[in-house]
Design a protein around this motif. Structure first.
Motif, PDB file in Angstrom:
ATOM      1  N   LEU A  62      75.510   5.230  21.301  1.00  9.57           N
ATOM      2  CA  LEU A  62      76.823   4.694  21.645  1.00  9.57           C
ATOM      3  C   LEU A  62      77.925   5.737  21.476  1.00  9.57           C
ATOM      4  CD1 LEU A  62      78.719   2.117  22.025  1.00  9.57           C
ATOM      5  CD2 LEU A  62      78.766   2.042  19.533  1.00  9.57           C
ATOM      6  N   THR A  63      77.839   6.479  20.397  1.00  6.89           N
ATOM      7  CA  THR A  63      78.946   7.365  20.063  1.00  6.89           C
ATOM      8  C   THR A  63      78.779   8.766  20.653  1.00  6.89           C
ATOM      9  OG1 THR A  63      77.820   7.860  17.977  1.00  6.89           O
ATOM     10  CG2 THR A  63      79.514   6.161  17.920  1.00  6.89           C
ATOM     11  N   ASP A  64      77.706   8.968  21.379  1.00  5.69           N
ATOM     12  CA  ASP A  64      77.508  10.265  22.019  1.00  5.69           C
ATOM     13  C   ASP A  64      78.183  10.255  23.395  1.00  5.69           C
ATOM     14  OD1 ASP A  64      76.715  12.572  23.192  1.00  5.69           O
ATOM     15  OD2 ASP A  64      74.577  12.050  23.289  1.00  5.69           O
ATOM     16  N   PHE A  65      79.355  10.879  23.466  1.00  2.93           N
ATOM     17  CA  PHE A  65      80.137  10.847  24.708  1.00  2.93           C
ATOM     18  C   PHE A  65      79.753  11.982  25.651  1.00  2.93           C
ATOM     19  CE2 PHE A  65      84.230   8.477  23.122  1.00  2.93           C
ATOM     20  CZ  PHE A  65      83.422   7.441  22.655  1.00  2.93           C
ATOM     21  N   SER A  66      78.701  12.745  25.331  1.00  2.00           N
ATOM     22  CA  SER A  66      78.438  13.970  26.095  1.00  2.00           C
ATOM     23  C   SER A  66      78.063  13.683  27.549  1.00  2.00           C
ATOM     24  CB  SER A  66      77.341  14.795  25.408  1.00  2.00           C
ATOM     25  OG  SER A  66      76.142  14.044  25.383  1.00  2.00           O
ATOM     26  N   ASN A  67      77.569  12.479  27.819  1.00  2.00           N
ATOM     27  CA  ASN A  67      77.209  12.204  29.219  1.00  2.00           C
ATOM     28  C   ASN A  67      78.364  11.628  30.028  1.00  2.00           C
ATOM     29  OD1 ASN A  67      77.318   9.765  27.965  1.00  2.00           O
ATOM     30  ND2 ASN A  67      75.338   8.999  28.698  1.00  2.00           N
ATOM     31  N   SER A 126      85.541  12.813  35.201  1.00  2.00           N
ATOM     32  CA  SER A 126      86.509  11.799  35.656  1.00  2.00           C
ATOM     33  C   SER A 126      86.959  10.906  34.484  1.00  2.00           C
ATOM     34  CB  SER A 126      85.895  10.940  36.762  1.00  2.00           C
ATOM     35  OG  SER A 126      84.772  10.212  36.283  1.00  2.00           O
ATOM     36  N   THR A 127      86.092  10.729  33.510  1.00  2.00           N
ATOM     37  CA  THR A 127      86.475   9.937  32.344  1.00  2.00           C
ATOM     38  C   THR A 127      87.608  10.616  31.583  1.00  2.00           C
ATOM     39  OG1 THR A 127      84.265   9.033  32.069  1.00  2.00           O
ATOM     40  CG2 THR A 127      85.679   9.029  30.130  1.00  2.00           C
ATOM     41  N   TRP A 128      87.439  11.922  31.353  1.00  2.00           N
ATOM     42  CA  TRP A 128      88.458  12.636  30.569  1.00  2.00           C
ATOM     43  C   TRP A 128      89.758  12.727  31.345  1.00  2.00           C
ATOM     44  CZ3 TRP A 128      86.323  11.953  26.303  1.00  2.00           C
ATOM     45  CH2 TRP A 128      84.938  12.101  26.139  1.00  2.00           C
ATOM     46  N   ASP A 129      89.646  12.842  32.663  1.00  2.00           N
ATOM     47  CA  ASP A 129      90.867  12.865  33.473  1.00  2.00           C
ATOM     48  C   ASP A 129      91.610  11.539  33.326  1.00  2.00           C
ATOM     49  OD1 ASP A 129      90.003  15.299  34.291  1.00  2.00           O
ATOM     50  OD2 ASP A 129      89.245  14.614  36.252  1.00  2.00           O
ATOM     51  N   LEU A 130      90.837  10.478  33.278  1.00  2.00           N
ATOM     52  CA  LEU A 130      91.451   9.161  33.247  1.00  2.00           C
ATOM     53  C   LEU A 130      92.081   8.853  31.883  1.00  2.00           C
ATOM     54  CD1 LEU A 130      91.818   6.496  34.864  1.00  2.00           C
ATOM     55  CD2 LEU A 130      89.644   5.727  33.893  1.00  2.00           C
ATOM     56  N   PRO A 162      93.265  13.928  27.388  1.00  3.76           N
ATOM     57  CA  PRO A 162      92.548  14.832  26.486  1.00  3.76           C
ATOM     58  C   PRO A 162      92.323  14.258  25.085  1.00  3.76           C
ATOM     59  CG  PRO A 162      94.787  15.619  26.938  1.00  3.76           C
ATOM     60  CD  PRO A 162      94.528  14.492  27.883  1.00  3.76           C
ATOM     61  N   LYS A 163      93.212  13.385  24.649  1.00  3.54           N
ATOM     62  CA  LYS A 163      93.066  12.852  23.288  1.00  3.54           C
ATOM     63  C   LYS A 163      91.803  12.023  23.114  1.00  3.54           C
ATOM     64  CE  LYS A 163      97.638  12.334  21.180  1.00  3.54           C
ATOM     65  NZ  LYS A 163      98.646  11.296  20.919  1.00  3.54           N
ATOM     66  N   ALA A 164      91.234  11.583  24.250  1.00  4.58           N
ATOM     67  CA  ALA A 164      90.043  10.730  24.155  1.00  4.58           C
ATOM     68  C   ALA A 164      88.867  11.482  23.539  1.00  4.58           C
ATOM     69  CB  ALA A 164      89.665  10.200  25.529  1.00  4.58           C
ATOM     70  N   LYS A 165      88.973  12.816  23.487  1.00  2.00           N
ATOM     71  CA  LYS A 165      87.876  13.588  22.885  1.00  2.00           C
ATOM     72  C   LYS A 165      87.990  13.648  21.366  1.00  2.00           C
ATOM     73  CE  LYS A 165      86.246  16.270  26.691  1.00  2.00           C
ATOM     74  NZ  LYS A 165      86.184  17.485  27.471  1.00  2.00           N
ATOM     75  N   GLU A 166      89.147  13.226  20.860  1.00  2.00           N
ATOM     76  CA  GLU A 166      89.359  13.345  19.420  1.00  2.00           C
ATOM     77  C   GLU A 166      89.041  12.001  18.746  1.00  2.00           C
ATOM     78  OE1 GLU A 166      93.206  13.757  16.549  1.00  2.00           O
ATOM     79  OE2 GLU A 166      93.394  14.587  18.565  1.00  2.00           O
ATOM     80  N   PRO A 167      87.936  11.936  18.008  1.00  2.67           N
ATOM     81  CA  PRO A 167      87.544  10.656  17.416  1.00  2.67           C
ATOM     82  C   PRO A 167      88.673  10.019  16.617  1.00  2.67           C
ATOM     83  CG  PRO A 167      85.799  12.256  17.113  1.00  2.67           C
ATOM     84  CD  PRO A 167      86.976  13.003  17.694  1.00  2.67           C
ATOM     85  N   GLY A 168      88.813   8.714  16.781  1.00  2.00           N
ATOM     86  CA  GLY A 168      89.793   7.976  15.990  1.00  2.00           C
ATOM     87  C   GLY A 168      91.128   7.781  16.672  1.00  2.00           C
TER      88      GLY A 168
END
Lengths: 332, 515
Positions: free
Chosen positions: B322-327, B331-335, B338-344
């Motif tokens: 669940l918590t592995d966002f590598s896949n 388009s997800t990060w664009d949407l 950038p903060k979505a990569k920072e846990p919490g």
């Protein structure tokens, strides 16, 4: 049997020390209250009634409780009148908690005149101007719904009988099915309950009733272990194919071959194929699903050619094609 | 039943391991006999030990007679099905703790502009009790919103310039402007929203859903809570698990709190040096002891404990995936930004909420705190909006494009409103707002909610409701309705009462909100 007894004892002992027993009772009772929907007499009498009824069911298919009075009339009194006209209070010297009491009448004598609703005190009281101080239920308690009034009317008109069968009195509005659609989306699944249980067990997937309404169909659910659901598993669902109204197959192992089985889900309305290996070659098989309303093809290899045949499915409202080769916007 | 089987259902209520009906006091003997009779039949059919158990009892009492036999043999089937076919299968509740001002966000009041620094008419305030924070003020000067509004979307709704992203999904939203609550301070108000009651100890919405509907995915919790990093910190309210506890419901209906960082669920990973099979053996041992204890004392909470161990073991596999966002594609990060990569962060949590929804988690509640702007409101509300606007829009958009919005209801809002008059000094570019329980705004989207509409109206001062008041209880009744549950029927007997999320005071489903 001894184990039942010893259990009963150990729990009885526990009652004094409290918690577990309280909990048990709470759990026990709530299953009942959750269902008090059906507007039956009190919980216990209701439970008793069900008990009897279901025993009968187990043996034969007729029930003594299938009378119009018990099924339709008594529940209305129970919900809206008995608080003031029952065992505890007898306003106007009237009780409405049994057929005999009802027929005994109140202060002013009989309140039901068989065959003549408009001449029956009881019916007059519930249909008069609600601001009238004689209007029932008194004290601005929730009035009868038009359907309930109609039930009383047809029952009195038909002779106000205690024993007339439910099916013998016509013209009563259908019991409000718990707000769900009254249209049957699929056949009643109950007769196939054992099969369903067996399939769930052997295939490791779920076939969940969509609601209490037995003709709302089943959801084919695979979220717990999508990895276990493959073409072979789907092929084994033939015996319940017509019961499945929604198929949640995202992330499963199914391929185009599995769509052959799905094409036999004649009552299917929603199909989720997100992130499966299905391709344009397979999707065409689904055009036979005449009730399909939505199909989710997100993150599949499907392209424009694949979704084109779906245009012939008139019932289809939504086709989701995010993260595919289908050119946006997907066909609607 | 075998608790290690993957089909093991989350709810101990119907796993058949509890005391039997026979054990219960106050049950009519006839009913007990009947239960026994059916149970015996089950043995005869070879369906296993105590197969009827609680599911059978629920069936016995909760279903109409014709369903009885048919329903009984389904192991793991939810004891309670939806009362009617649901529109929503899941909910994501974005809880804006501290309470964003409705005046800067969703309750546009153009006429206030002309009333800058005028006193709020006493007739409007109507002698209302104020909080200790403003009770000593000699004046109640009107503070118009410093932020502008513009029409957005096909529906032409006025949306605040604080939300340039959310404005793009304005047509998906159903904005309610006439919510009101009973509490004027955070703690009771947040409790009332999350549990239906100002006093701690009641189950939260997610727990009721878990209890009423069971899990869709047995590998993950049914109810998940996340708290978010704050872009700034002022007047931050403490959050604690009483907001997501299961109250008097069995503990497995409580939320699992997902944390940011390397250990999303505390104590889930095996201690260093302990291999998985050793862990398994230990859990089996503990469960065995628990079962023996259960045989002796019959407390269903022991079974809850057993199933919690099992759930934790299953989550050892399901949570890392669940918590592995590598896949996630670009388009997800664009949407989400950038903060979505920072846990919490709130953005990360929104993305996580989508992943939870995809995997069948019923109820996800994300808390974002620090909206409590008693002072410096214009500056601080902007910081909060900048942090949360894009992820909020992203979540709605992402759910929609993936076909999930139709059966996922997204809910956005705080615990009460804020006053039209300034708390503290009012200047052309600075003011504060105090708590205001009489009206506030929230929005819902998807999951069977009517898109693009507004419901309810307040007066020109956003002080009193003038049309379609909607109490928190009505919100709760409506949410349950979307899930196919009748709020009057979803109950649990406790302390002599049929406890309900909506309590005993009048509450109703707001049909105007339903698609």
């Amino acid at each position: 049997m001894t184990s039942w007894l010893s259990r009963a004892f150990s729990v009885a002992r526990f009652v004094r020390s409290g918690k577990a027993a309280l909990f048990s009772v709470a759990r026990f009772v709530r299953s009942g209250t959750a269902a008090s929907s059906a507007r039956r007499p009190s919980l216990l009498s209701r439970a008793g009634l069900l008990g009897v009824a279901s025993l009968v069911i187990a043996v034969s298919s007729s029930r003594a409780e299938d009378t119009f009075f018990a099924q339709r009339v008594a529940p209305i009194f129970e919900e809206k009148c008995v608080a003031c006209h029952g065992e505890k209070k007898q306003k106007g010297k009237l009780r409405l908690d049994s057929f005999a009491q009802l027929m005994r009448g109140g202060e002013g004598g009989g309140v039901v005149k068989a065959g003549a609703p408009k001449a029956s005190e009881l019916f007059i009281r519930v249909t008069m101007d609600p601001t009238d101080e004689e209007f029932m239920p008194a004290d601005s308690k929730p009035p009868l719904t038009p359907d309930e009034v109609k039930v009383l009317e047809v029952w009195i008109a038909a002779g106000a009988s205690e024993t007339a069968l439910l099916s013998s009195i016509k013209g009563a509005p259908a019991l409000a099915a718990p707000q769900g659609p009254t249209v049957a989306l699929a056949p009643d699944w109950h007769p196939r309950a054992l099969q369903i249980a067996q399939l769930e067990k052997t295939l490791g997937l779920r076939l969940v009733p969509r609601s209490h309404v037995p003709t709302d169909g089943l959801v084919l659910r695979t979220a717990s272990s999508p990895g276990r659901c493959d073409d072979a598993a789907l092929a084994q669902l033939a015996s319940v194919a017509d019961l499945i109204v929604e198929a949640e197959l995202a992330r499963t192992q199914i391929t185009d071959a599995g769509l052959t089985a799905i094409a036999a889900f004649a009552n299917l309305r929603a199909l989720d194929l997100t992130r499966t290996a299905v391709t344009s070659a397979g999707v065409g098989k689904l055009v036979v699903l005449k009730k399909l309303e939505s199909i989710n093809l997100t993150s599949t290899a499907v392209d424009d050619a694949g979704v084109a045949p779906l245009r012939s499915v008139a019932s289809l409202k939504n086709v989701w094609t995010f993260d595919t080769k289908v050119s946006p916007p997907g066909p609607r | 039943m075998n608790p290690s089987s993957p089909d093991h259902h989350l709810c101990s209520d119907h796993c058949g391991e509890n005391p039997t009906v026979w054990d219960l006091p106050h049950v009519p003997l006839g009913l007990k006999r009947e239960w026994l009779d059916l149970e015996t039949r089950r043995h005869f059919l070879g369906q296993g030990v105590k197969a009827l158990g609680w599911a059978g009892l629920a069936t016995l009492l909760g279903r109409s007679a014709p369903n009885l036999l048919a329903n009984a043999p389904i192991p793991g089937a939810p004891a309670m099905l939806p009362h009617y076919a649901p529109k929503a299968k899941r909910a994501i509740y974005l809880f804006m703790a501290g309470s964003p001002s409705q005046i800067e966000t969703w309750d546009y009041k153009p006429t206030l502009a002309d009333l800058f620094d005028k006193d709020l008419p006493e007739s409007v305030r109507g002698g209302q009790t104020l909080t200790g924070m403003t009770a000593s003020q000699t004046r109640f000067p009107i503070a118009p919103s410093l932020y502008k509004f513009a029409r957005q979307g096909k529906a032409g709704r006025f949306v605040s310039e604080l939300f340039p992203y959310t404005a793009k999904v304005s047509d998906e939203l159903c904005v309610i402007k006439s919510l009101h609550t009973d509490a004027i301070n955070h703690e009771p108000a947040i409790l009332q929203l999350t549990t239906g009651n100002m006093f701690p100890g009641k189950p939260s919405i997610g727990s009721w859903l878990s209890y009423g509907l069971g899990a869709m995915n047995a590998e993950l919790p049914t109810f998940v809570v996340m708290t978010s990093k704050m872009p700034h910190r002022t007047n931050v309210q403490a959050l604690s698990n009483r907001l997501w506890s299961s109250g008097f419901l069995s503990p497995e209906h409580a939320a699992v709190a997902l944390r940011s960082g390397s250990d999303p669920v505390l104590y889930l990973n095996n201690p260093k040096g302990i291999a998985s099979d050793v862990r398994r053996a230990m859990i089996d041992g503990v469960n065995d002891l628990n079962r023996q204890l259960f045989e002796r004392v019959g407390d269903p909470e022991i079974n809850a404990r057993i199933s919690q161990y099992e759930m934790a073991f299953r989550m050892q596999t399901s949570v890392p995936e669940l918590t592995d966002f590598s896949n996630e594609p670009q388009s997800t990060w664009d949407l989400y930004g950038p903060k979505a990569k920072e846990p919490g962060t709130f953005a990360y949590n929104c993305l996580m909420a989508r992943r939870l929804a995809e995997r069948g988690v019923r109820f996800t509640q994300i808390f974002l705190r620090s909206w409590d702007q008693h002072s410096r409101l214009p500056t601080n509300i902007k910081l909060m909006a900048e942090d949360s606007d894009q992820p909020t829009y992203a979540l709605v958009t992402d759910l929609k494009r993936r076909g999930l919005l139709d059966d996922t209801v997204v809910i956005w809002g705080g615990e009460f409103g804020r006053t039209v008059y300034s708390q503290g000094a009012l200047t052309p570019d600075n003011y504060g707002r105090d708590h205001h329980p009489r009206c506030f705004s929230m929005w819902m989207a998807g999951g069977g909610v009517k898109p693009g509409i507004s419901y309810g109206e307040t007066d020109d001062f956003s002080y009193n409701i003038v049309k379609n008041p909607m109490h928190i209880r009505d919100l709760h009744a409506t949410i349950l309705h979307l899930f196919g549950l009748d709020h009057n029927k979803l109950s649990f007997k406790f302390q002599g009462l049929d406890q309900k999320l909506t309590g005993v005071l009048p509450s109703k489903v707001i049909n105007d909100l339903l698609a």
